[in-house]
Write an enzyme that holds these catalytic residues in place. Structure first.
Site, mmCIF file in Angstrom:
data_model
loop_
_atom_site.group_PDB
_atom_site.id
_atom_site.type_symbol
_atom_site.label_atom_id
_atom_site.label_comp_id
_atom_site.label_asym_id
_atom_site.label_seq_id
_atom_site.Cartn_x
_atom_site.Cartn_y
_atom_site.Cartn_z
ATOM 1 N N ARG A 116 0.869 -1.175 0.000
ATOM 2 C CA ARG A 116 0.000 0.000 0.000
ATOM 3 C C ARG A 116 0.910 1.230 0.000
ATOM 4 O O ARG A 116 2.035 1.173 0.511
ATOM 5 C CB ARG A 116 -0.889 0.025 1.237
ATOM 6 C CG ARG A 116 -1.849 -1.150 1.360
ATOM 7 C CD ARG A 116 -2.646 -1.068 2.665
ATOM 8 N NE ARG A 116 -3.612 -2.155 2.774
ATOM 9 C CZ ARG A 116 -3.380 -3.315 3.376
ATOM 10 N NH1 ARG A 116 -2.193 -3.539 3.935
ATOM 11 N NH2 ARG A 116 -4.313 -4.251 3.431
ATOM 12 N N LYS B 200 -2.572 -2.736 7.662
ATOM 13 C CA LYS B 200 -3.789 -2.283 8.322
ATOM 14 C C LYS B 200 -4.040 -3.080 9.600
ATOM 15 O O LYS B 200 -3.878 -4.294 9.634
ATOM 16 C CB LYS B 200 -4.989 -2.453 7.382
ATOM 17 C CG LYS B 200 -5.080 -1.390 6.302
ATOM 18 C CD LYS B 200 -6.379 -1.551 5.521
ATOM 19 C CE LYS B 200 -6.546 -0.441 4.505
ATOM 20 N NZ LYS B 200 -7.808 -0.590 3.736
ATOM 21 N N HIS C 112 -2.749 3.183 -5.991
ATOM 22 C CA HIS C 112 -3.343 1.950 -5.454
ATOM 23 C C HIS C 112 -3.587 0.938 -6.566
ATOM 24 O O HIS C 112 -3.575 -0.275 -6.323
ATOM 25 C CB HIS C 112 -4.641 2.273 -4.720
ATOM 26 C CG HIS C 112 -5.063 1.200 -3.764
ATOM 27 N ND1 HIS C 112 -4.270 0.786 -2.707
ATOM 28 C CD2 HIS C 112 -6.187 0.429 -3.708
ATOM 29 C CE1 HIS C 112 -4.888 -0.171 -2.041
ATOM 30 N NE2 HIS C 112 -6.042 -0.414 -2.635
ATOM 31 N N ARG D 293 -0.870 -1.610 -6.892
ATOM 32 C CA ARG D 293 -0.998 -2.758 -5.985
ATOM 33 C C ARG D 293 -2.014 -3.754 -6.543
ATOM 34 O O ARG D 293 -1.798 -4.968 -6.497
ATOM 35 C CB ARG D 293 -1.417 -2.240 -4.609
ATOM 36 C CG ARG D 293 -1.760 -3.307 -3.576
ATOM 37 C CD ARG D 293 -2.001 -2.607 -2.236
ATOM 38 N NE ARG D 293 -2.946 -3.298 -1.381
ATOM 39 C CZ ARG D 293 -2.628 -4.246 -0.505
ATOM 40 N NH1 ARG D 293 -1.372 -4.650 -0.411
ATOM 41 N NH2 ARG D 293 -3.540 -4.801 0.262
ATOM 42 N N TYR E 14 -10.045 -10.360 -7.060
ATOM 43 C CA TYR E 14 -9.122 -10.418 -8.190
ATOM 44 C C TYR E 14 -9.456 -11.553 -9.138
ATOM 45 O O TYR E 14 -9.129 -11.499 -10.324
ATOM 46 C CB TYR E 14 -7.686 -10.528 -7.693
ATOM 47 C CG TYR E 14 -7.261 -9.291 -6.943
ATOM 48 C CD1 TYR E 14 -6.934 -8.128 -7.630
ATOM 49 C CD2 TYR E 14 -7.243 -9.254 -5.558
ATOM 50 C CE1 TYR E 14 -6.580 -6.975 -6.947
ATOM 51 C CE2 TYR E 14 -6.893 -8.112 -4.872
ATOM 52 C CZ TYR E 14 -6.565 -6.978 -5.573
ATOM 53 O OH TYR E 14 -6.225 -5.840 -4.892
#
Length: 309
Positions: A163, A186, A254, A257, A289
């Site tokens: 990130r 996170k 982003h 990523r 994904y």
């Protein structure tokens, strides 16, 4: 949160729950702020809806009708289905904990049905576009150390799946980058990330040009005044690069990523391994994904398959 519209007992319970989310579940400050805001709005609505601040007893007796009234109120403010689903999830989590603590039945709250919404799929770049983006970032400023800095950050996002906040949180002591890094993501979740040679080399080139000394406790990536580099500076560099390349607005840091994950999956990467590399708490997040990959596969099919007639 309008604390005057919430009973002291409910307010104290909410603070206890938020503290638990921080201590035991490792929720980030942003997540805690969102929980506090969502629950505060819910409890304030129930005060308005019922005509009095609701203590723990009345909250345990909320009905399906009460929940429908709240959801209708939220929808009436123009809140999207995805955001309402997030708010409802926070409410259910709080009431589930409250039920365990108080030994009460809260089935009406837990039975509230989350609104259906179209899951927003990641928007990765094509493999050649991702590589070209990294090269083009290097051309967005005449200041060579800044250009090499932005290129190094972008290489970490695409080459390691970091990130942007994780890349910018690195300090001087983290360089030279090892072949494997431990990244705290996170919620304080730690993961192990392999570092490809290209990423290590990009960081070394940046450090060789950076006018600021490499210090253990100082930021690895520095802004032009020497402080920690902010995400906005990287975003602006990428905005200029994507305009130069004619890429859509979805081509953000982003997205690099997202591209990392999608291209690994396309190459036969295992979904569980990709989950670990990305630091996703839930496999369902990573499974988005697979939908991206399937959608791209169908696009190729539609373009290439010889259709009858």
């Amino acid at each position: 949160m309008n604390s005057a519209a919430i009973s002291p007992a409910a307010r104290d319970a909410l603070q206890d729950w938020l503290a638990r989310q921080t201590a035991l579940n490792g929720a980030s400050p942003n997540t805690i702020d969102a929980y506090a805001r969502d629950l505060g709005e819910f409890l304030s609505f129930m005060t308005m809806h019922k005509g009095a601040a609701q203590g723990l007893g009345p909250l345990m007796r909320l009905t399906v009708s009460d929940m429908r009234a709240w959801m209708a109120h939220v929808r009436g403010r123009g809140v999207a289905a995805r955001s309402l689903a997030r708010k409802l999830s926070a409410v259910k989590s709080f009431f589930r904990w409250l039920s365990e603590r108080e030994g009460a039945e809260v089935s009406a709250v837990l039975a509230a049905r989350s609104p259906k919404y179209q899951r927003k799929l990641p928007r990765p770049l094509a493999e050649d576009a991702a590589a070209t983006m990294i090269e083009t970032i290097d051309l967005q400023t005449e200041n060579q150390w800044v250009a090499s800095r932005d290129m190094a950050v972008m290489t970490l996002l695409y080459g390691c799946g970091l990130r942007i906040s994780e890349a910018l949180a690195l300090n001087g002591r983290d360089a030279p980058l090892p072949s494997v890094m431990r990244i705290v993501g996170k919620g304080g979740k730690e993961r192990v990330v392999p570092v490809i040679d290209v990423a290590r080399d990009a960081v070394e080139r940046y450090l060789a040009l950076c006018p600021w000394p490499q210090e253990a406790d100082a930021p690895l990536f520095r802004g032009v005044r020497g402080g920690r580099l902010g995400a906005r500076a990287v975003q602006k560099a990428m905005e200029r690069a994507r305009a130069q390349l004619g890429l859509p607005a979805s081509a953000t840091p982003h997205a690099m990523r997202h591209s990392f994950a999608t291209h690994l999956l396309s190459a036969g990467g295992d979904l569980r391994a990709i989950q670990e590399l990305l630091g996703h708490a839930s496999l369902s997040t990573t499974q988005a994904y697979t939908a991206v990959d399937q959608a791209r596969l169908m696009e190729v099919y539609d373009r290439a398959h010889p259709k009858a007639g």
